[in-house]
Design a protein around this motif. Structure first.
Motif, PDB file in Angstrom:
ATOM      1  N   TYR A  94      41.366 -75.940  71.424  1.00 34.23           N
ATOM      2  CA  TYR A  94      41.368 -74.676  70.697  1.00 34.23           C
ATOM      3  C   TYR A  94      39.956 -74.359  70.210  1.00 34.23           C
ATOM      4  O   TYR A  94      39.202 -75.256  69.819  1.00 34.23           O
ATOM      5  CB  TYR A  94      42.343 -74.743  69.522  1.00 34.23           C
ATOM      6  CG  TYR A  94      43.767 -74.996  69.959  1.00 34.23           C
ATOM      7  CD1 TYR A  94      44.558 -73.960  70.444  1.00 34.23           C
ATOM      8  CD2 TYR A  94      44.306 -76.285  69.931  1.00 34.23           C
ATOM      9  CE1 TYR A  94      45.859 -74.199  70.865  1.00 34.23           C
ATOM     10  CE2 TYR A  94      45.604 -76.531  70.354  1.00 34.23           C
ATOM     11  CZ  TYR A  94      46.371 -75.481  70.828  1.00 34.23           C
ATOM     12  OH  TYR A  94      47.648 -75.714  71.256  1.00 34.23           O
ATOM     13  N   GLU A 111      37.793 -72.099  67.595  1.00 37.03           N
ATOM     14  CA  GLU A 111      37.804 -71.292  66.373  1.00 37.03           C
ATOM     15  C   GLU A 111      36.546 -70.428  66.336  1.00 37.03           C
ATOM     16  O   GLU A 111      35.437 -70.938  66.565  1.00 37.03           O
ATOM     17  CB  GLU A 111      37.849 -72.211  65.153  1.00 37.03           C
ATOM     18  CG  GLU A 111      38.014 -71.513  63.826  1.00 37.03           C
ATOM     19  CD  GLU A 111      38.128 -72.514  62.691  1.00 37.03           C
ATOM     20  OE1 GLU A 111      37.059 -72.997  62.213  1.00 37.03           O
ATOM     21  OE2 GLU A 111      39.259 -72.848  62.305  1.00 37.03           O
ATOM     22  N   SER A 113      44.139 -79.399  67.727  1.00 33.81           N
ATOM     23  CA  SER A 113      45.375 -78.740  67.313  1.00 33.81           C
ATOM     24  C   SER A 113      45.034 -77.566  66.417  1.00 33.81           C
ATOM     25  O   SER A 113      44.006 -77.561  65.736  1.00 33.81           O
ATOM     26  CB  SER A 113      46.301 -79.723  66.592  1.00 33.81           C
ATOM     27  OG  SER A 113      45.687 -80.213  65.409  1.00 33.81           O
ATOM     28  N   CYS A 114      45.926 -76.577  66.420  1.00 29.66           N
ATOM     29  CA  CYS A 114      45.665 -75.366  65.647  1.00 29.66           C
ATOM     30  C   CYS A 114      47.003 -74.659  65.426  1.00 29.66           C
ATOM     31  O   CYS A 114      47.773 -74.455  66.373  1.00 29.66           O
ATOM     32  CB  CYS A 114      44.700 -74.458  66.408  1.00 29.66           C
ATOM     33  SG  CYS A 114      44.224 -72.965  65.525  1.00 29.66           S
ATOM     34  N   GLN A 115      47.283 -74.290  64.165  1.00 32.26           N
ATOM     35  CA  GLN A 115      48.561 -73.660  63.848  1.00 32.26           C
ATOM     36  C   GLN A 115      48.640 -72.225  64.359  1.00 32.26           C
ATOM     37  O   GLN A 115      49.693 -71.775  64.820  1.00 32.26           O
ATOM     38  CB  GLN A 115      48.803 -73.692  62.334  1.00 32.26           C
ATOM     39  CG  GLN A 115      49.095 -75.091  61.798  1.00 32.26           C
ATOM     40  CD  GLN A 115      49.486 -75.071  60.335  1.00 32.26           C
ATOM     41  OE1 GLN A 115      49.216 -74.110  59.614  1.00 32.26           O
ATOM     42  NE2 GLN A 115      50.131 -76.138  59.880  1.00 32.26           N
ATOM     43  N   ASN A 116      47.542 -71.500  64.271  1.00 34.01           N
ATOM     44  CA  ASN A 116      47.527 -70.099  64.702  1.00 34.01           C
ATOM     45  C   ASN A 116      46.366 -69.890  65.675  1.00 34.01           C
ATOM     46  O   ASN A 116      45.361 -69.274  65.331  1.00 34.01           O
ATOM     47  CB  ASN A 116      47.394 -69.166  63.501  1.00 34.01           C
ATOM     48  CG  ASN A 116      48.562 -69.291  62.546  1.00 34.01           C
ATOM     49  OD1 ASN A 116      49.691 -68.985  62.913  1.00 34.01           O
ATOM     50  ND2 ASN A 116      48.293 -69.754  61.326  1.00 34.01           N
TER      51      ASN A 116
END
Length: 245
Positions: free
Chosen positions: A158, A160, A173-176
């Motif tokens: 992911y 950002e 990992s990334c929630q959104n």
């Protein structure tokens, strides 16, 4: 602009699923993966292309079957294009190690590097190269990384970003999630110092190299592609053909 292709993997999952050629020679439609990348790179002002490939003897062999040699195929391709095509034949333990083997051919000019199974739309790639060239001319970035919001990866990385597409982190990992890495790396030779340090520390994954670029203060921006596909399974071949069609 220089270009580089990591084509040193065995493609074991494709072989297990019945594909009888090494991954670089897999066809998407009527075109081999390696041919497609070379053609696109030549069309986007390549001054040279460097490829690392796996020797034929390093592929798993069964019975009387023999895998075609990717390196031999590339040697024949050298005679068909009008720019230097450098071929490194070597087994490496990871993509980051493969990039390190290529780095001696990338140390005096900005470059774009991909893995051989990276499938994208040609028009989007041309726009990406133009955007990277513009950033370099304006001295606004040390790298432009291809990203996508299309997530169809077994272990995505992911990415950002800030509002201006400046990359702030690479995450497992990334929630959104907004973007994942597309495996398209536009970088300046300054990045190779970070690569050298990663090798000295015993790092072995491209995602750790990308994180180290941020840690070392390189200015990285993200460029959004609509889709970027990887060819890991037989089903991915059909997906890629439908996507490009």
């Amino acid at each position: 602009m220089r270009y580089a292709i990591i084509a040193a993997g065995e493609g074991s999952r494709l072989l297990q699923e019945g594909i009888g050629v090494p991954k670089p020679l897999v066809r998407i439609g009527e075109e081999r993966l390696i041919d497609r990348l070379v053609r696109i790179f030549v069309a986007n002002n390549a001054t040279q292309i460097a490829v690392i490939c796996r020797p034929a003897t390093a592929y798993s062999q069964t019975g009387e079957e023999k895998s075609p040699s990717v390196c031999d195929y590339l040697y024949s391709l050298q005679q068909q294009i009008n720019i230097p095509l450098h071929v490194i034949s070597k087994v490496t333990p990871s993509s980051m190690h493969s990039m390190f083997e290529l780095s001696g051919l990338l140390n005096d000019e900005p470059f774009v590097l991909t893995t051989v199974d990276t499938v994208f739309r040609e028009r989007e790639f041309a726009d990406y190269v133009n955007a990277f060239s513009h950033l370099l001319e304006m001295d606004e970035a040390d790298g432009l990384m291809g990203v996508t919001d299309y997530i169809d990866d077994e272990k995505p990385l992911y990415v950002e970003t800030a509002d201006d597409m400046r990359i702030t982190a690479f995450l497992d990992s990334c929630q959104n999630p907004r973007f994942i890495s597309g495996g398209i790396y536009g970088l300046t030779p300054r990045s190779l110092q970070t690569l050298q340090h990663c090798m000295e520390r015993g790092e072995s994954r491209m995602r750790n190299f990308q994180r180290a670029l941020i840690t070392d203060g390189l200015r990285l921006k993200a460029y959004a592609f609509s889709k970027v596909l990887d060819i890991d399974h037989v089903s991915d071949i059909l997906k890629a053909e439908q996507f490009l069609r």
